[in-house]
Design an enzyme around this catalytic site. Structure first.
Site, PDB file in Angstrom:
ATOM      1  N   ASP A  76       0.767  -1.149   0.049  1.00  0.00           N
ATOM      2  CA  ASP A  76       0.028  -0.167   0.036  1.00  0.00           C
ATOM      3  C   ASP A  76       0.804   1.370   0.021  1.00  0.00           C
ATOM      4  OD1 ASP A  76      -2.708   1.152   0.133  1.00  0.00           O
ATOM      5  OD2 ASP A  76      -1.675   2.250   1.677  1.00  0.00           O
TER       6      ASP A  76
ATOM      7  N   GLU B 283       0.682   5.380   0.497  1.00  0.00           N
ATOM      8  CA  GLU B 283       0.112   6.826   0.635  1.00  0.00           C
ATOM      9  C   GLU B 283       0.646   7.837  -0.079  1.00  0.00           C
ATOM     10  OE1 GLU B 283      -2.452   6.810   2.637  1.00  0.00           O
ATOM     11  OE2 GLU B 283      -2.195   4.983   3.152  1.00  0.00           O
TER      12      GLU B 283
ATOM     13  N   HIS C 280      -5.404   4.455   6.556  1.00  0.00           N
ATOM     14  CA  HIS C 280      -4.838   5.521   5.634  1.00  0.00           C
ATOM     15  C   HIS C 280      -3.597   5.629   6.226  1.00  0.00           C
ATOM     16  CE1 HIS C 280      -8.522   6.152   3.875  1.00  0.00           C
ATOM     17  NE2 HIS C 280      -8.941   6.522   4.896  1.00  0.00           N
TER      18      HIS C 280
ATOM     19  N   ASP D 200      -2.763  -0.549   5.951  1.00  0.00           N
ATOM     20  CA  ASP D 200      -3.519  -0.814   5.061  1.00  0.00           C
ATOM     21  C   ASP D 200      -2.900  -1.988   4.117  1.00  0.00           C
ATOM     22  OD1 ASP D 200      -5.403   0.985   5.718  1.00  0.00           O
ATOM     23  OD2 ASP D 200      -4.861   2.416   3.961  1.00  0.00           O
TER      24      ASP D 200
END
Ligand code: SF4
Length: 933
Positions: free
Chosen positions: A9, A11, A144, A149
């Site tokens: 994942d 961000e 998040h 995640d």
């Protein structure tokens, strides 16, 4: 599961794949046993992180200042990923794209949990990570953040793996076989499971097409009996005894008045129009009398709505609630044994899967990627669905085209000994039988009208009808009785005709002997190809002539929407004959193509032809092409050849590619509604929150041809003087002034600062929305209020969810936000209307219809705008505890004489005239004030 995977994942600074940057990477290596290793790092994006992203992730500029840039993290991440399949939520469309841009190499196998969940778990309403985790009890304490995640995606992946392994071997095998033909990056997931020993044990989810006993149709119990109004009211009042079903129920005079009036309309066979303000509880007020009447008489009531939201509310909440009340009540009615209330939803044919066509696809040889992917989704879905309704599948645009050939639309259902009908597995037949056995059948306005117009092929007979959201009826009838086609649509139709000969040729090769009776098929298909080939130029010529005509007669700058009304004055212009000649040429070649399709239809009826591969699919496509081609020729001919005073014809440019579309709709729909809808009805109830304009039903009565209907106006039970403040401007510039857009953006920015977001701005045009989005976005940059625009930052549904999850948001919306958006509570506390919603004068339908009135503005334009204004304002106060401010930034509401009519349509709330500078203070004051009791 011997292999290992890496859940990933990222961000980022935003959602823009081209321009945003990575700020954090999280990855977890795992196998069936457990987590093997993890990787986590912040990344310096080389630019500031916006406040909404800081708020969402908790990652600040400070935190990433000393972090490495992506180019220096890349090699370590590549090492970690190795050649293991990459797993993640939306990883294909998002994270992998960022990695590619950063030059980070990874395995070609990418297992996207969102796509896998859509395939393995059809019918869910939400496939977001949070919803899926909630669905499977996966705890997600931190969201998040990249590694958390990635960990959630890992656990979700393991659940999906189990789910897939539980599929019946034949279902899994078929899906795997189809997917192996595609380039889909997640196909390896199915191969692995298919090969694993666990997949060879009998699965839980097999073919769900078990023979079912059809339900008994309901039938009238003789002469209609009246149901006492007191009895109906007692059923409604009994809702207070069922707080588990109706937790917020309290007795409301408005709701009881409406319930009694609707019961009367059923008893005395009336036409009734009821305007019920927000909070009346109108759906129970018509469902209960309808249900009491239907159960007492063995009768059927059709309930039609315009929006999916309302249908869902009726089917999931209100009707089950009424069923509960009807099942429990027996007080003093004399009915010892109440028949159970039965209800269902019915949709148009194109919504249901045709099993005959799908089984034909199963036997098909070569498939495109899109066909194979959809076929795999459907075979898994078939093991679970009871309805065969495509709404459970959430089809993409590309899949829609494949679905068209698999749906029951245009399917040949004439054979009553079809195995699907005999065994009772056909979804369309099941839905129809269920409707025949139901007291209440819920439909949408489109099906209600199209079914009547095409001879009632789906809906069972009915004489009692309730139309909710009735203010949409005129627009929907305009669409259903109208026609539209353009160069793109005709070219696509011809492309489909062009691909048919190839399919027939491929099918012929599978016949033992393609000679003899089938030899003519080859000749027929060759001729069809030739006819399609020669039609291309006339299509270009005809639409080219229309485009040139439009160019010539459209006044640049005035015709903002680029539409041209084709009235008698246009048809006598010196360049109109060029269109007539071009159309005559096109009509000839299109008729030739239609004749070629008919020849093919005859040849395919020859003995033995049905043995060819894909026969059913070819027939399905041929039937639908014939229907569409004939409708296109008739529609174009009527629009171009006739100057029919009863039709409105216009040319329009497609927003997407600028190509020309020709449309034709009825000038008035009242007569058509009378002929096709009202005729034969004994009870007709129309309801909605906005049926009156200027406190009168006469506008809508006249538009819908219901001048003799009884009317009932019910205000809202909410205390609007306590709940809402309306502000109108004293000093806003006129929209035509040069500084208008800047002033508007400035006013919006100040107002949403005062409300701390929690705001919705309703625009009347996409272009104003786009400019304001940019200006307000710049003005609020660096502040923790996000600015989201419809069609810019997502769909209406996504934006509403974004506002609900982060109220520090201002939503900018157009048409679909003016009604149907339901955001109760504090998340929506400020509603801004920049301009009064008058129709654009150059809109051909508006122009033609308003020309019918002596005083077009007072009799047509104003009532129409008032209805829209009321719908928009209805978004603000949704429950009795809501509190909010409405700001109208169009100074015409205060300066023009008609402003009083617009303001007079508001519920009884406080209205203040103020300068734009004063407004933010008033907003702050109203929203911050403790509500008085
Ligand atoms: S009855 Fe019609 S819709 Fe149903 S499977 Fe047969 S052809 Fe398809």
């Amino acid at each position: 599961m011997g292999a290992s995977y890496v859940a990933l994942d990222l961000e980022t600074t935003g959602l823009d794949l081209e321009n945003d940057e990575i700020i954090e990477i999280g990855a977890v290596r795992f196998d069936a046993g457990d987590v093997i290793d993890s990787f986590q790092t912040l990344v310096n994006p080389g630019r500031p992180i916006s406040p909404p992203v800081v708020e969402l992730t908790g990652i600040t500029d400070e935190a990433v200042r000393s972090a490495p840039p992506i180019w220096s993290v890349g090699p370590a991440l590549e090492d970690f990923l190795g050649d293991s399949p990459v797993v993640g939520q939306n990883v294909l469309g998002f994270d992998i794209q960022f990695l590619r841009r950063a030059g980070v190499r990874h395995s070609e196998s990418v297992y996207d949990t969102h796509l896998l969940a859509e395939m393995l778990l059809p019918g869910l309403s939400d496939y977001g990570l949070a919803s899926l985790c909630e669905c499977f009890g996966i705890a997600q304490e931190v969201r998040h953040r990249a590694v958390e995640d990635a960990e959630a995606a890992r656990m979700l992946f393991l659940v999906l793996r189990e789910r897939c392994a539980a599929l019946a071997p034949e279902v899994l095998g078929q899906a795997e076989q189809w997917l192996s033909l595609t380039a889909w990056p997640s196909r390896g997931f199915f191969r692995e499971i298919s090969e694993a020993a666990v997949a060879r044990t009998p699965g839980t989810f097999g073919d769900n097409r078990l023979p079912q006993h059809p339900p008994e149709p309901i039938s009238p119990k003789g002469e209609p009996v009246a149901v006492a109004e007191e009895h109906v009211l007692s059923v409604l009042r009994s809702a207070a005894d069922h707080p588990e079903v109706f937790p917020a129920f309290d007795r409301r005079a408005e709701q009881e008045t409406m319930t009694a009036a609707v019961a009367r309309a059923f008893n005395v066979e009336q036409q009734l129009m009821v305007e019920a303000g927000t909070g009346t509880g109108k759906s129970l007020a018509y469902l209960i009398p309808a249900a009491c009447h239907a159960v007492a008489n063995g009768d059927r009531v059709v309930v039609s709505t315009a929006t999916i939201n309302l249908q869902e509310q009726l089917l999931k909440k209100d009707i089950p609630g009424v069923q509960r009340l009807m099942g429990c009540e027996n007080r003093g009615t004399g009915n010892k044994e109440q028949e159970r209330l039965k209800a269902c939803q019915l949709k148009g044919r194109r919504n249901y899967l045709c099993l005959k066509r799908f089984d034909a696809l199963r036997t098909a040889g070569v498939m495109s990627d899109e066909e194979a992917l959809l076929a795999a989704r459907i075979v898994i879905w078939l093991a679970q669905t009871e309805t065969g309704d495509r709404a459970e599948l959430r089809l993409s645009q590309g899949e829609e085209a494949v679905w068209r050939r698999l749906s029951a639309d245009g399917a040949d259902c004439t054979s009553s000994n079809s195995p699907y009908v005999v065994e009772g597995s056909c979804f369309l037949q099941k839905a129809r039988r269920k409707a025949e056995a139901s007291h209440i059948v819920v439909v949408n306005h489109a099906l209600l009208l199209s079914d009547k117009a095409t001879g009632g092929r789906v809906l069972p007979p009915y004489t009692r009808l309730v139309v909710d959201e009735a203010h949409h009826l005129e627009d929907e009838a305009t669409i259903q009785f109208g026609f539209a086609s353009g160069e793109r649509a005709v070219s696509e139709l011809l492309e489909r005709c062009e691909s048919l000969p190839g399919q027939v040729q491929a099918g012929l090769r599978t016949l033992e002997s393609a000679l003899g009776p089938h030899a003519e098929l080859a000749g027929v298909t060759a001729e069809l190809s030739r006819r399609v080939g020669v039609s291309r130029q006339p299509v270009r010529d005809c639409f080219g002539a229309l485009a040139a005509f439009m160019q010539q007669h459209t006044i640049e700058g005035f015709e903002r929407e680029q539409r041209l009304l084709i009235n008698r004055a246009m048809r006598v212009q010196p360049d109109w004959p060029e269109i007539e000649i071009a159309w005559e040429n096109l009509r000839l070649v299109l008729n030739q193509v239609t004749a070629g399709l008919k020849q093919l239809e005859q040849s395919l009826a020859a003995p033995g032809a049905a043995e060819m591969l894909n026969y059913e699919l070819i027939r399905a496509e041929l039937d639908s092409l014939l229907q569409e081609m004939q409708a296109t020729v008739i529609g174009l001919a009527e629009a171009l050849e006739k100057d029919d005073p009863e039709r409105i014809v216009w040319l329009e440019r497609e927003r997407s590619d600028g190509s020309v579309v020709l449309s034709s709709v009825p000038l008035a729909v009242a007569g058509l509604l009378e002929e096709y809808l009202y005729e034969g009805l004994s009870t007709l109830v129309l309801t909605g929150a906005t049926l009156q304009a200027e406190r009168s039903f006469s506008y809508l009565q006249e538009r819908l041809g219901l001048e003799n209907a009884e009317t009932l106006a019910l205000g809202s039970p909410f205390d609007f003087r306590r709940a809402a403040l309306a502000l109108v401007p004293r000093d806003m510039p006129e929209p035509e002034w040069p500084a208008y857009m800047d002033s508007l953006a400035q006013a919006i920015a100040e107002l949403v600062r005062a409300s701390q977001g929690r705001a919705l701005v309703l625009f009347t045009s996409h272009s104003s929305l786009g400019v304001t989005h940019q200006l307000v976005g710049e003005m609020l940059r660096g502040e923790a209020i996000q600015v989201l625009g419809q069609g810019i930052d997502g769909s209406a549904r996504q934006l509403v969810r974004a506002l609900q999850s982060n109220p520090k948001t201002v939503l900018l919306g157009t048409a679909s936000f003016w009604e149907g958006v339901d955001i109760p509570g504090d998340a929506l506390s400020l509603l801004i209307i920049p301009r009064l919603p008058f129709s654009v004068p150059s809109d051909p339908v508006f122009a033609a219809r308003s020309a019918l009135y002596d005083q077009p503005f007072e009799q047509y334009a104003l009532p129409q705008a008032v209805l829209r204004f009321k719908q928009g304002c209805g978004r603000l106060i949704r429950t009795k505890t809501d509190r909010g401010v409405l700001v109208v930034l169009d100074r015409r509401i205060a300066s023009r004489s008609y402003g009083a009519a617009v303001l007079g349509s508001l519920p009884d709330c406080r209205v203040l005239e103020a300068s734009v500078r004063e407004m933010p203070g008033l907003v702050e004051q109203w929203l911050g004030r403790v509500p008085s009791a």
